[in-house]
Design an enzyme around this catalytic site. Structure first.
Site, PDB file in Angstrom:
ATOM      1  N   TYR A  59       0.851  -1.189   0.000  1.00 18.04           N
ATOM      2  CA  TYR A  59       0.000   0.000   0.000  1.00 18.04           C
ATOM      3  C   TYR A  59       0.884   1.234   0.000  1.00 18.04           C
ATOM      4  O   TYR A  59       1.821   1.320   0.792  1.00 18.04           O
ATOM      5  CB  TYR A  59      -0.913   0.022   1.225  1.00 18.04           C
ATOM      6  N   GLU A  61      -0.525   4.740  -0.673  1.00 18.17           N
ATOM      7  CA  GLU A  61      -1.325   5.927  -0.995  1.00 18.17           C
ATOM      8  C   GLU A  61      -0.496   7.194  -0.793  1.00 18.17           C
ATOM      9  O   GLU A  61       0.213   7.316   0.213  1.00 18.17           O
ATOM     10  CB  GLU A  61      -2.583   5.971  -0.126  1.00 18.17           C
ATOM     11  N   ASP A 205      -6.458  12.691 -25.456  1.00 14.99           N
ATOM     12  CA  ASP A 205      -6.450  11.297 -25.004  1.00 14.99           C
ATOM     13  C   ASP A 205      -5.672  10.535 -26.071  1.00 14.99           C
ATOM     14  O   ASP A 205      -6.196  10.222 -27.138  1.00 14.99           O
ATOM     15  CB  ASP A 205      -7.878  10.769 -24.869  1.00 14.99           C
ATOM     16  N   THR A 231      -3.127   5.172 -22.233  1.00 15.85           N
ATOM     17  CA  THR A 231      -2.944   3.837 -21.677  1.00 15.85           C
ATOM     18  C   THR A 231      -1.522   3.402 -21.988  1.00 15.85           C
ATOM     19  O   THR A 231      -0.864   3.974 -22.866  1.00 15.85           O
ATOM     20  CB  THR A 231      -3.919   2.821 -22.305  1.00 15.85           C
ATOM     21  N   LYS A 234      -1.155  -0.406 -25.268  1.00 15.17           N
ATOM     22  CA  LYS A 234      -1.514  -0.538 -26.693  1.00 15.17           C
ATOM     23  C   LYS A 234      -0.203  -0.581 -27.504  1.00 15.17           C
ATOM     24  O   LYS A 234       0.628  -1.431 -27.212  1.00 15.17           O
ATOM     25  CB  LYS A 234      -2.470   0.586 -27.086  1.00 15.17           C
ATOM     26  N   ARG A 240      -0.972  -3.408 -18.651  1.00 16.03           N
ATOM     27  CA  ARG A 240      -2.334  -2.861 -18.778  1.00 16.03           C
ATOM     28  C   ARG A 240      -2.514  -1.774 -17.731  1.00 16.03           C
ATOM     29  O   ARG A 240      -2.633  -2.069 -16.541  1.00 16.03           O
ATOM     30  CB  ARG A 240      -3.347  -3.986 -18.565  1.00 16.03           C
TER      31      ARG A 240
HETATM   32  N1  DSN Z   1     -11.181  -0.648 -25.523  1.00 17.51           N
HETATM   33  C1  DSN Z   1     -10.195   0.189 -26.138  1.00 17.51           C
HETATM   34  C2  DSN Z   1     -10.079  -0.059 -27.594  1.00 17.51           C
HETATM   35  O1  DSN Z   1     -10.229  -1.190 -28.014  1.00 17.51           O
HETATM   36  O2  DSN Z   1      -9.833   0.860 -28.344  1.00 17.51           O
HETATM   37  C3  DSN Z   1     -10.426   1.617 -25.853  1.00 17.51           C
HETATM   38  O3  DSN Z   1     -10.581   1.777 -24.478  1.00 17.51           O
END
Ligand code: DSN
Length: 423
Positions: A59, A61, A205, A231, A234, A240
């Site tokens: 933890y 925080e 984003d 994110t 990707k 993730r």
């Molecule tokens: N679920 C993602 C995608 O496939 O683009 C976006 O959050």
């Protein structure tokens, strides 16, 4: 050699063969087919090792040096390294590496800049946006006044004139660029100018394309935007998770919004994995990878176009293309099913001005992050275009269809020559 406890498959198999079996069969699934979901990738064993570590227990925080728990000396180091690497990688004033996901990162951006009821101008979901950008079912439209912009009917690219018109009409607090099905580069300079014209915060984003930015394969939004959320799993190929970079003037607001406003304890194992990933992204190998992802994506789109499967906007500048199946008379849902039966994993996707419901859709979205990680190149993209086209137009989604079986053999040949997680 120091023993550390984590990623110990033998121990898991001994204690819990059921879950150990799922881990193995998922790996087999990954290895056995073509992974073309544009938002997925295959992170490295180093990233997976950090994820499967004892840092998960802690933890922490707060922020490094300012925690609400004792015993944070080691995890502090991981977070400090991750922050410094993110700042260096993206040339950013400030980085927050605690968001658990893209949606959590986005919640924090709302929290930092907006009060309930205030207006956000963002790309609408059916046009290529994202749930958290003001979709009806999301907190983002339930708690905020979401105004959606779309694409130009002719070019199918973002309608910047509409963005400007809506910005002047609605005077949004925040203007958001980015989405989940945008094949073209975004004109950040134009967005910045529109935001300045109406006194709005400019948020990008970059979840989908941040890996291409990290690899210096496309222009960065960081110099233009007040804040960039993304994110890390990707094209970027990390764990993730999510992260935010921003201008120094917004650093405090972003940090407070991530914790304590939106999140509790950060996931220190994931933060360590993000640090590993940021180091990987700074290498020449990764920069080559990012460029190869785009070259493969463009070749795949060209191959599909030549066979009558039309890429919206006429092609792609990024890792993904959005394909209109109306010309071949197949829905997105059927195409997804047929490809799945043939060992090709992709997703149905609404295309701009789609006459179908979202769960049927007239399109599919294909991306090249995973197959490029596996080392596939332009020649293989021609084969993939061919197998997608045949699966979509010549099969019926049943596993015993003769053409499906032929395609499966071609897929097996490809993934044998370019294995995921080579043994
Ligand atoms: N679920 C993602 C995608 O496939 O683009 C976006 O959050």
């Amino acid at each position: 050699m120091t023993t550390f406890y984590g990623s110990d498959y033998a121990a898991l198999e001994f204690f819990d063969p059921d879950i150990a079996g799922v881990l193995i069969s998922e790996l087999d699934r990954l290895r056995g087919g073509l992974q073309l979901i544009a938002s997925e990738n295959m992170s490295s064993p180093a990233v997976l090792t950090a994820l499967g570590s004892t840092l998960s227990n802690k933890y922490a925080e707060g922020y490094p040096g300012r925690r609400y728990y004792g015993g944070c000396s080691e995890v502090d180091k991981a977070e400090e390294i991750a922050i410094e690497r993110a700042k260096a990688l993206f040339g950013a004033d400030h980085a927050n590496v605690q968001p658990h996901s893209g949606a959590s990162a986005n919640q924090a951006v709302y929290g930092a800049f907006m009060q309930p009821g205030e207006t956000i101008l963002a790309m609408s979901l059916p046009m290529g946006g994202h749930l958290t950008h003001g979709a009806k079912v999301s907190f983002s439209s339930k708690w905020f006044n979401a105004v959606g912009y779309g694409v130009d009917k002719k070019t199918e690219d973002i309608d910047y004139d509409e963005v400007e018109r809506l910005a002047k009409e609605h005077k949004p607090k925040v203007i958001l660029a980015g989405g989940s099905a945008i094949p073209r580069l975004i004109d950040f300079e134009r967005f910045r100018a529109i935001a300045d014209e109406v006194g709005a915060i400019f948020w990008v984003d970059a979840a989908h394309f941040i890996g291409l930015v990290a690899g210096k394969a496309i222009p960065s939004p960081v110099p233009y935007a007040d804040v960039v959320s993304f994110t890390t799993h990707k094209v970027l190929r990390g764990p993730r998770s999510g992260a935010i970079v921003c201008k120094e003037e917004h650093a405090k607001a972003i940090d407070k919004a991530v914790f304590p406003m939106m999140q509790g304890g950060p996931q220190m194992h994931t933060i360590a994995a993000k640090a590993v990933n940021f180091k990987e992204c700074a290498t020449p190998e990764y920069q080559k990878y990012a460029k190869d992802v785009i070259a493969n994506s463009q070749r795949l789109a060209e191959g599909l176009a030549a066979k009558g499967i039309r890429p919206t906007t006429g092609g792609t500048d990024t890792h993904l293309s959005l394909l209109d199946l109306q010309g071949v008379g197949v829905t997105g849902a059927d195409a997804e099913l047929r490809c799945d039966a043939a060992g090709i994993t992709l997703n149905k996707n609404a295309i701009p001005f789609d006459p179908q419901k979202p769960n049927v859709a007239s399109g599919i979205r294909v991306g090249t992050p995973s197959v490029t990680t596996q080392g596939m190149g332009l020649e293989e993209m021609d084969v993939i275009a061919d197998v997608i086209h045949r699966a979509v137009t010549e099969t019926d989604g049943s596993a015993d269809n003769t053409v499906t079986k032929e395609i499966r053999e071609q897929v097996t040949d490809l993934v044998t020559r370019f294995p995921a997680y080579p043994r």
